[in-house]
Design an enzyme around this catalytic site. Structure first.
Site, short mmCIF file in Angstrom:
data_model
loop_
_atom_site.label_atom_id
_atom_site.label_comp_id
_atom_site.label_asym_id
_atom_site.label_seq_id
_atom_site.Cartn_x
_atom_site.Cartn_y
_atom_site.Cartn_z
N CYS A 1 -3.19 1.24 6.89
CA CYS A 1 -3.21 0.69 8.50
C CYS A 1 -3.93 1.76 9.46
O CYS A 1 -4.44 1.58 10.37
CB CYS A 1 -1.84 0.09 8.63
SG CYS A 1 -0.72 1.47 9.04
N GLU B 1 4.72 -3.73 12.28
CA GLU B 1 3.69 -2.37 12.16
C GLU B 1 2.45 -3.15 11.45
O GLU B 1 2.63 -3.70 10.41
CB GLU B 1 4.16 -1.41 11.28
CG GLU B 1 5.35 -0.68 11.97
CD GLU B 1 6.00 0.68 11.10
OE1 GLU B 1 6.82 1.43 11.61
OE2 GLU B 1 5.50 0.69 9.95
N ASN C 1 0.89 -1.27 0.06
CA ASN C 1 -0.11 0.18 0.14
C ASN C 1 0.71 1.45 -0.06
O ASN C 1 0.44 2.40 -0.34
CB ASN C 1 -1.07 -0.05 1.13
CG ASN C 1 -0.02 -0.07 2.56
OD1 ASN C 1 0.81 -0.61 2.72
ND2 ASN C 1 -1.16 0.22 3.60
N GLY D 1 2.14 -10.86 10.51
CA GLY D 1 2.97 -10.34 11.38
C GLY D 1 3.27 -11.35 12.61
O GLY D 1 4.04 -11.56 13.23
#
Length: 489
Positions: free
Chosen positions: A290, A256, A158, A239
């Protein structure tokens, strides 16, 4: 290869200062999500063997790079930044083609990268340690920072310009070397950035690039025993797996992850401004951020007025191909993304919510050649609904009505995520209570969820793990402490 592939530009990995094919000689293609007839390029479908070569190269380069004075490392980066500035248009066009975001947004991302990296380069002079008094005569006690070693930079689709920069440049400044694994959907911008590092004269092995499947090469990178740090930006699910793999080698991680970010509106007189801030934060990059605001939590007494303002503003958005100057919202990244959003629309209707705007895939004309979804507003949402709890990652905003500020805080916290949160209020007490009580790594008072390039960036709960990135906290990840006792007499 098919005839279509032979007409497409073929790119390579970058390992130990050379552009090389993957060990299998196989490639995969990327198409423009705004026009699937536009094949962006073919990229190596790499293997664990390719990744091993890249990591070993980075490890060997680290032995000398870590000893280069920080000010000299910064000189390399300043040369790179000048090249980055010269290539903003080229990067923006590549980003627009491979990811779909409007050209204006893509150019802004490249320009922001230039600005942020100038700050990061200055960190070379700010890698401070500590000197403490000793209990003994003739002894000095110091704490110094040293680079951790090879860093795996695993980046999302993104923000494929800005996110790699935020990982590679601070790593190099700290004295680390890097292996970059970009998202498989957006490798072209990573190739261009790597070319610029090469042109800046970075020594062979300091920056390496390997493309391919996250399952094959990403896992091989994270679990490699010579990798001492993994900086990952992406979904919470991925993650979590990275954290498990890295733990086997006690490898440092900086994660993140996802967000389900709330904007609380409570006794705020300027609802017009609140609506503008919320809409801008919700639909930029087609909501594929996000940090996007995805939940509006509003007191009942403001709800009707705020909902009308939001719908009016969203109706004005023009959806189209990113290279069209009139486009304000581009396509989502893939067919899978469209299908996922449609599943959320079905769930919202089944659970009793009201889709008051949008809610469908766009068809006809250019829309039939891309992955376009209507900007969507959903009302009558309750906190237990799927669309209120899960990250949709698309141009979708849900609105939840509450009876009190206290309820608004409870609803804001009623999610696994804790990345960023906004409140719009004229009540100073509520602003302070929100800051203290909302479980979020970043708080915005009377503005949207836009971060700044010199401020720490990170989340809590399932939104992040490890040292915050971007600002001065970066050195807490890319360096480790070494304690030195010196007897001088």
């Amino acid at each position: 290869m098919s005839a279509r592939q032979t007409e497409t530009k073929v790119y390579q990995n970058y390992i130990n200062g050379a552009w090389v094919n993957g060990s299998t000689g196989e490639f995969y293609q990327i198409v423009n999500p705004g026009n699937t007839d536009d094949v962006v390029g073919s990229f190596p479908l790499s293997t664990a063997e390719d990744m091993d070569r890249a990591v070993v190269s980075a490890h060997q380069a680290f032995q000398s790079w870590r000893k280069v004075p920080a000010s000299v490392r910064a000189e390399y980066i300043y040369r790179f930044i000048a090249l980055l500035d010269e290539n903003k248009e080229r990067l923006a066009e590549a980003l627009c083609r491979e990811q779909g975001k409007p050209y204006k947004e893509a150019f802004t991302e490249a320009a922001r990268g230039v600005k942020e990296m100038r700050y990061v380069a200055g960190e070379a002079a700010r890698l401070e340690g500590i000197t403490l008094p000793s209990d003994r005569t003739g002894v000095t006690n110091t704490v110094v920072r040293v680079p951790i070693g090879v860093v795996a930079a695993i980046t999302p689709w993104n923000f494929p310009i800005l996110t790699p920069l935020r990982k590679i440049v601070p790593a190099l400044i700290a004295g680390c070397t890097v292996v970059l694994k970009p998202a498989s959907q957006t490798p072209l911008t990573a190739v261009i950035l790597t070319e610029l590092f090469e042109q800046a004269g970075l020594p062979a092995g300091t920056v390496n690039l390997v493309t391919g499947s996250g399952r094959k090469v990403g896992d091989a990178l994270v679990s490699h025993p010579l990798v001492r740090g993994v900086s990952f930006t992406g979904s919470t699910h991925v993650g979590r797996n990275i954290n498990k793999l890295a733990a086997e080698n006690f490898t440092k991680v900086q994660l993140e992850l996802g967000g389900k970010n709330p904007a609380v509106v409570a006794d705020y007189a300027n609802l017009e401004r609140a609506a503008t801030e919320i809409v801008n934060s919700a639909y930029t990059n087609a909501g594929q951020r996000c940090t996007a605001i995805s939940r509006v939590i509003v007191l009942e007494r403001h709800a009707e007025s705020l909902e009308k303002l939001i719908v009016e503003k969203v109706k004005q958005y023009r959806v189209g191909n990113g290279m069209d100057p009139g486009t304000q919202i581009g396509p989502v990244v893939s067919e899978d993304a469209v299908n996922t959003i449609q599943e959320y629309m079905k769930s919202a209707q089944e659970q009793g919510a009201s889709i008051v705007l949008g809610g469908s895939r766009l068809t006809g004309g250019i829309y039939d050649k891309g992955f376009y979804f209507e900007p969507t507003v959903i009302t009558r949402v309750t906190p237990d609904m799927k669309v209120a709890k899960e990250e949709i990652f698309g141009p979708v905003l849900v609105i939840i009505r509450v009876a009190s500020f206290e309820e608004a805080v409870r609803v804001a916290n009623d999610t696994e995520y804790g990345l960023t949160a906004s409140i719009f209020t004229d009540q100073l007490e509520w602003a302070y209570d929100f800051t203290e009580d909302v479980e979020s790594g970043m708080i915005h008072i009377n503005n949207g969820t836009i971060s700044e390039g010199h401020m720490p960036f990170g989340g809590v709960k399932h939104s992040g793990h490890g040292a915050y990135s971007i600002g001065q906290t970066n050195k807490d990840f890319y360096t480790e402490l070494k304690v030195v006792y010196t007897q001088y007499k």
